[in-house]
Design a protein around this motif. Structure first.
Motif, short mmCIF file in Angstrom:
data_model
loop_
_atom_site.label_atom_id
_atom_site.label_comp_id
_atom_site.label_asym_id
_atom_site.label_seq_id
_atom_site.Cartn_x
_atom_site.Cartn_y
_atom_site.Cartn_z
N ARG A 398 0.83 -1.20 0.00
CA ARG A 398 0.00 0.00 0.00
C ARG A 398 0.87 1.26 0.00
NH1 ARG A 398 -5.50 1.38 0.73
NH2 ARG A 398 -5.87 -0.55 -0.43
N ILE A 399 2.17 1.09 0.06
CA ILE A 399 3.08 2.21 -0.21
C ILE A 399 3.10 2.38 -1.72
CG2 ILE A 399 5.43 3.09 0.02
CD1 ILE A 399 5.78 1.20 2.40
N ASP A 400 2.21 3.20 -2.22
CA ASP A 400 2.05 3.39 -3.66
C ASP A 400 1.63 4.83 -3.91
OD1 ASP A 400 -0.65 3.47 -2.91
OD2 ASP A 400 -1.06 1.41 -3.58
N ASN A 401 1.02 5.07 -5.04
CA ASN A 401 0.60 6.43 -5.37
C ASN A 401 -0.91 6.58 -5.37
OD1 ASN A 401 3.27 7.47 -5.79
ND2 ASN A 401 3.33 6.38 -7.75
N SER A 402 -1.61 5.67 -4.70
CA SER A 402 -3.06 5.73 -4.65
C SER A 402 -3.52 6.74 -3.61
CB SER A 402 -3.63 4.35 -4.30
OG SER A 402 -3.33 4.02 -2.95
N ALA A 403 -4.83 7.00 -3.59
CA ALA A 403 -5.38 7.96 -2.63
C ALA A 403 -5.25 7.46 -1.20
CB ALA A 403 -6.85 8.21 -2.97
N LYS A 404 -5.16 6.15 -1.02
CA LYS A 404 -5.07 5.58 0.33
C LYS A 404 -3.68 5.03 0.62
CE LYS A 404 -9.97 4.43 0.44
NZ LYS A 404 -11.00 3.37 0.66
N ALA A 405 -2.69 5.58 -0.04
CA ALA A 405 -1.33 5.08 0.10
C ALA A 405 -0.82 5.24 1.52
CB ALA A 405 -0.41 5.82 -0.87
N PHE A 406 0.02 4.30 1.94
CA PHE A 406 0.76 4.40 3.19
C PHE A 406 2.07 5.14 2.94
CE2 PHE A 406 -0.84 0.18 5.32
CZ PHE A 406 -2.11 0.72 5.41
N ALA A 407 2.50 5.88 3.92
CA ALA A 407 3.89 6.35 3.95
C ALA A 407 4.75 5.20 4.47
CB ALA A 407 4.02 7.56 4.86
N PRO A 408 6.02 5.16 4.08
CA PRO A 408 6.89 4.09 4.61
C PRO A 408 6.89 4.04 6.13
CG PRO A 408 8.00 5.29 2.86
CD PRO A 408 6.73 6.03 3.14
N GLU A 409 6.77 5.20 6.75
CA GLU A 409 6.80 5.26 8.21
C GLU A 409 5.65 4.50 8.84
OE1 GLU A 409 9.26 8.28 6.48
OE2 GLU A 409 7.12 7.86 6.17
N GLU A 410 4.55 4.30 8.10
CA GLU A 410 3.42 3.54 8.64
C GLU A 410 3.82 2.09 8.89
OE1 GLU A 410 -0.05 2.37 10.18
OE2 GLU A 410 0.33 4.46 9.61
N ILE A 411 4.56 1.50 7.96
CA ILE A 411 5.01 0.11 8.13
C ILE A 411 6.02 0.02 9.27
CG2 ILE A 411 6.19 -1.81 7.01
CD1 ILE A 411 3.32 -1.31 6.02
N VAL A 412 6.94 0.97 9.33
CA VAL A 412 7.90 0.99 10.44
C VAL A 412 7.17 1.11 11.78
CG1 VAL A 412 9.82 2.27 11.45
CG2 VAL A 412 9.73 1.93 8.97
N LYS A 413 6.15 1.94 11.81
CA LYS A 413 5.36 2.13 13.02
C LYS A 413 4.63 0.83 13.40
CE LYS A 413 3.01 5.90 12.91
NZ LYS A 413 1.92 6.88 12.62
N GLN A 414 4.08 0.14 12.42
CA GLN A 414 3.36 -1.11 12.71
C GLN A 414 4.30 -2.17 13.27
OE1 GLN A 414 1.14 -2.23 9.22
NE2 GLN A 414 -0.17 -0.41 9.31
N ILE A 415 5.50 -2.23 12.75
CA ILE A 415 6.48 -3.17 13.32
C ILE A 415 6.78 -2.79 14.76
CG2 ILE A 415 8.83 -4.05 13.13
CD1 ILE A 415 8.57 -3.68 10.07
N GLY A 416 6.82 -1.50 15.04
CA GLY A 416 7.01 -1.06 16.41
C GLY A 416 5.89 -1.53 17.31
N VAL A 417 4.66 -1.52 16.82
CA VAL A 417 3.54 -2.02 17.61
C VAL A 417 3.72 -3.51 17.89
CG1 VAL A 417 1.05 -2.41 17.66
CG2 VAL A 417 1.95 -0.24 16.79
#
Length: 552
Positions: A398-417
């Protein structure tokens, strides 16, 4: 890593280098700095690297810390050529080169497992007497590769050579994907047993209520378990199909479930009337929904028992849709019900211990309250009364160019969780494409911030807890470093060697495949020569032997 030829076994020699970042061709990496143990971070915090105790604690110069443990995997999709091969009917050399690039990138990122889709839709990416070759591999279903070779065997050998596990991913019931173009092969189940296959929208789907369909899936999976040296069997979220809008009949049902979380105005009914009526005439007493769930449950139980009867060390993993059944959900959680629509009772599978790891697809942001990542993760942990592994799936693509794209930091944050929760020691990325493309720098962030150290997969003690014998080991100075020669002790097979090397007061951790028993620990520009080395052997279930001090 670089193969080094010299006085030790030249063909099986590895150099362990430190500080290698983003090197696609790396075979093996040591960590670039002393890793720290996961701390109870606040939800949303960036993850701490795994490994030794925090720097504030004293470091024993003679005893290394515990081995870092975290399952780090990526799905590799073959359906519709999402990940591999990049298109159908490539040459053998091109397909192999693409596979090697994926495996090298995975090793360079300090991942430790690949989940490879080997059965996209009642077909195969390996030679099989039970199902036809996949059109996503050769361009036409049933057509063998132009040059005879076994792609699955190649993936297994190359993954193991890099210290990566290979989990074979099967779609249990899909018989034809909406993107398929070639005609069905003569030996496809839709032709050999048409009563077991139903047309549903643009898909063909094996009816879970037909015993022949479930038996066929069981036979296919156990055939792979017997014939191939895989580390795991993995099935995804496709049980009964995602409901399709009866009016449109062309919608992407998975996307509707993920993004909207609600059903369509009028759902196309799955056409299992013949098997349902047969059940009733046979004296069945369940309602239709309960009967459908029982059909799926029977396959899950049979798979768990059958896989471990064949090979006790092969783990069975399931990756269901990430939201639990409606009557158990935490307050504020809403969305699609796999329990009522896919007839997947993942809570029951956990309660009965019918799997070794659950990888719920938690494909929503941490801050998206109706499907909050941390709340959903806690829900699945609460259902895990048999203490199986819970390793959530992350929507890295979901790190893409869509309207609902994730920033890379979202995945890093989820790993933190995940690292802030007791009982979670791993996660999976969907899919490898985002990591191969380094979308918006995600691979760079993971390598430098999140996966600074190698890690071992967590052990699975319910499958076996006997420790392997300590390895044999010797070390000697050699130009540019310390050369290690390792050998397995007697008894059970060894999959990896865990290696700690101390430079000054800093312990560094690396993992080497057992097939590469001659290793060079290079001198370091800052730390000089390794002053102490400790090694242990790791078996197929992640059990660690006694540690052996090789150099002090």
């Amino acid at each position: 890593m670089v193969l080094v030829f010299g006085k030790f076994n030249a063909k099986k020699r590895l150099t362990l280098s430190a500080g290698v970042a983003g090197v696609v061709a790396a075979l093996l990496e040591a960590c670039s700095s002393t890793p720290t143990a996961p701390a109870p971070d606040a939800p949303g915090a960036a993850p701490r690297p795994l490994g030794t105790p925090p720097a504030a604690q004293p470091v024993d110069p003679n005893m290394p810390p515990p081995a870092p443990r975290e399952f780090r995997a990526a799905w590799v999709s073959t359906v519709a050529n999402i990940d591999w091969p990049s298109r159908s009917n490539l040459t053998q050399a091109k397909q192999q080169a693409e596979a090697i690039a994926i495996l090298d990138r995975s090793r360079a990122l300090n991942l430790n497992a690949i989940v490879l889709q080997v059965r996209p839709s009642a077909d195969a990416i390996y030679p099989s007497e039970l199902e036809p070759w996949s059109e996503f591999l050769t361009g036409q279903q049933g057509r063998a590769p132009a040059t005879a070779w076994d792609p699955l065997q190649f993936w297994i050998e190359q993954a193991h050579a890099r210290g990566l596990e290979l989990h074979a991913w099967f779609n249990p019931y899909r018989a034809r994907h909406a993107t398929a173009k070639s005609p069905l092969a003569r030996n496809h189940i839709a032709n050999t047993n048409p009563d077991a296959v139903k047309s549903y929208g643009r898909y063909l789907w094996m009816d879970p209520g037909e015993s022949a369909a479930s038996q066929h899936t069981l036979d296919v999976i156990l055939d792979v378990v017997r014939r191939y040296d895989i580390d795991g069997v993995h099935i995804d979220d496709y049980f009964y199909p995602y409901p399709i809008d009866a009016a449109a009949n062309t919608a992407a049902p998975e996307g509707v479930a993920l993004d909207a979380g609600v059903g369509q105005k009028q759902e196309l009914e799955f056409p299992d009337q013949p098997s349902w009526q047969r059940y009733l005439l046979g004296g069945g007493t369940l309602d239709r929904s309960g009967w459908r769930r029982q059909n799926v449950n029977s396959l899950i139980e049979a798979l768990y028992l059958g896989i471990h009867k064949e090979k006790s060390w092969v783990r069975f993993g399931i990756s269901p849709f990430g939201i639990g059944r409606p009557d158990r959900r935490p307050a504020g959680i809403v969305g699609f019900s796999q329990y009522d629509k896919l007839y997947a009772d993942a809570e029951l599978w956990l309660a009965n211990g019918w799997l070794d790891y659950l990888a719920p697809q938690l494909y929503w942001p941490v801050e998206q309250a109706p499907q909050a990542f941390g709340v959903l993760l806690d829900y699945w942990l609460a259902q895990n009364t048999r203490a199986r592994h819970v390793w959530p799936g992350l929507y890295t693509s979901r790190i893409d160019n869509s309207a609902k794209a994730f920033a890379p930091e979202e995945i890093v944050k989820q790993i933190g969780v995940t690292r802030s929760r007791n009982g979670v020691q791993g996660h999976l990325h969907f899919s490898i494409a985002a990591l191969m493309e380094n979308r918006k720098g995600i691979s760079d962030q993971l390598r430098t911030q999140t996966y600074q150290s190698a890690a071992l997969a967590p052990a699975s003690p319910w499958l076996g807890s006997e420790l392997p014998a300590a390895p044999g080991a010797s070390a000697r100075r050699e130009g540019g470093g310390v050369a290690l020669k390792l050998s397995a002790g007697g008894g059970k097979p060894v999959a990896h060697y865990a290696i700690w090397s101390r430079y000054g007061n800093e312990w560094r951790f690396a993992v080497a495949p057992a097939s590469r028993p001659v290793i060079l620990l290079p001198d370091d520009a800052a730390g000089g020569t390794a002053q102490a080395v400790v090694v242990s052997a790791i078996d197929r279930l992640g059990n660690e032997s006694e540690r052996i001090s090789v150099l002090r």
